[in-house]
Design a protein around this motif. Sequence first.
Motif, PDB file in Angstrom:
ATOM      1  N   ASP A  78       0.820  -1.212   0.000  1.00 33.26           N
ATOM      2  CA  ASP A  78       0.000   0.000   0.000  1.00 33.26           C
ATOM      3  C   ASP A  78       0.856   1.265   0.000  1.00 33.26           C
ATOM      4  OD1 ASP A  78      -2.304  -1.525   0.053  1.00 33.26           O
ATOM      5  OD2 ASP A  78      -2.560  -1.371   2.222  1.00 33.26           O
ATOM      6  N   LYS A  79       1.886   1.269   0.802  1.00 35.50           N
ATOM      7  CA  LYS A  79       2.726   2.446   1.007  1.00 35.50           C
ATOM      8  C   LYS A  79       3.712   2.673  -0.140  1.00 35.50           C
ATOM      9  CE  LYS A  79       6.255   4.206   4.093  1.00 35.50           C
ATOM     10  NZ  LYS A  79       6.948   4.091   5.335  1.00 35.50           N
ATOM     11  N   GLY A  80       4.216   1.592  -0.681  1.00 36.06           N
ATOM     12  CA  GLY A  80       5.271   1.682  -1.680  1.00 36.06           C
ATOM     13  C   GLY A  80       6.605   1.339  -1.057  1.00 36.06           C
ATOM     14  N   ASN A  81       7.599   1.188  -1.895  1.00 32.65           N
ATOM     15  CA  ASN A  81       8.901   0.740  -1.396  1.00 32.65           C
ATOM     16  C   ASN A  81      10.003   1.775  -1.583  1.00 32.65           C
ATOM     17  OD1 ASN A  81       9.071   0.562  -4.125  1.00 32.65           O
ATOM     18  ND2 ASN A  81       9.766  -1.537  -4.201  1.00 32.65           N
ATOM     19  N   VAL A 137       0.740   2.720  13.394  1.00 34.60           N
ATOM     20  CA  VAL A 137      -0.457   3.281  14.040  1.00 34.60           C
ATOM     21  C   VAL A 137      -1.608   3.375  13.044  1.00 34.60           C
ATOM     22  CG1 VAL A 137      -1.404   5.381  15.089  1.00 34.60           C
ATOM     23  CG2 VAL A 137       0.817   4.506  15.820  1.00 34.60           C
ATOM     24  N   LYS A 138      -1.325   3.824  11.839  1.00 33.18           N
ATOM     25  CA  LYS A 138      -2.357   3.915  10.794  1.00 33.18           C
ATOM     26  C   LYS A 138      -2.994   2.552  10.541  1.00 33.18           C
ATOM     27  CE  LYS A 138      -2.841   5.204   5.930  1.00 33.18           C
ATOM     28  NZ  LYS A 138      -2.130   5.688   4.743  1.00 33.18           N
ATOM     29  N   CYS A 139      -2.165   1.528  10.479  1.00 32.67           N
ATOM     30  CA  CYS A 139      -2.648   0.166  10.256  1.00 32.67           C
ATOM     31  C   CYS A 139      -3.515  -0.309  11.417  1.00 32.67           C
ATOM     32  CB  CYS A 139      -1.465  -0.765  10.050  1.00 32.67           C
ATOM     33  SG  CYS A 139      -1.936  -2.460   9.743  1.00 32.67           S
ATOM     34  N   GLN A 140      -3.064  -0.052  12.640  1.00 31.71           N
ATOM     35  CA  GLN A 140      -3.829  -0.460  13.829  1.00 31.71           C
ATOM     36  C   GLN A 140      -5.191   0.241  13.864  1.00 31.71           C
ATOM     37  OE1 GLN A 140      -2.309  -3.279  14.728  1.00 31.71           O
ATOM     38  NE2 GLN A 140      -2.355  -2.743  16.882  1.00 31.71           N
TER      39      GLN A 140
END
Length: 142
Positions: free
Chosen positions: A9-12, A121-124
């Motif tokens: 989702d975020k990219g690498n 935190v965003k994921c949680q």
Amino acid sequence: MLVAEILKDKGNVVHTIPPGLSLAEACVELERLRVGALMVCQGDRVVGVLSERDVVRAVARHDQGGLARPVSDFMTAEVVFAGAAESVAVLMERMTDRRIRHLPVLIEGRLAGVISIGDVVKCQIAEATHEAESLRTYIAAG
């Protein structure tokens, strides 16, 4: 959720600097890229992490003279890594226990991304929101 899913989702994109770069030049990069840490790499190998916290310590200990010194003098050399198959819960525990905010991710021995405490935190929050919505739907249907 796993680290690999966050990176998907975020990219690498990983921002790196060489260990010989001056601390002043590294500060310019931190500001330009609007990030809180840079991976310090010697070729393909991660040899350290330079965070805003490292910069503050350098200036506090060496005044402005520290800014002319190389990043290698101030970087965190004991790098803690994350693996693609690790869970967010494991990362959260590791980051909390070690008081770190950025984990480079290795996949097959190569630097594949960076997970920040903000990503965790965003994921949680997303997982908690999804769980709450599922419970609301279940209760409303029952």
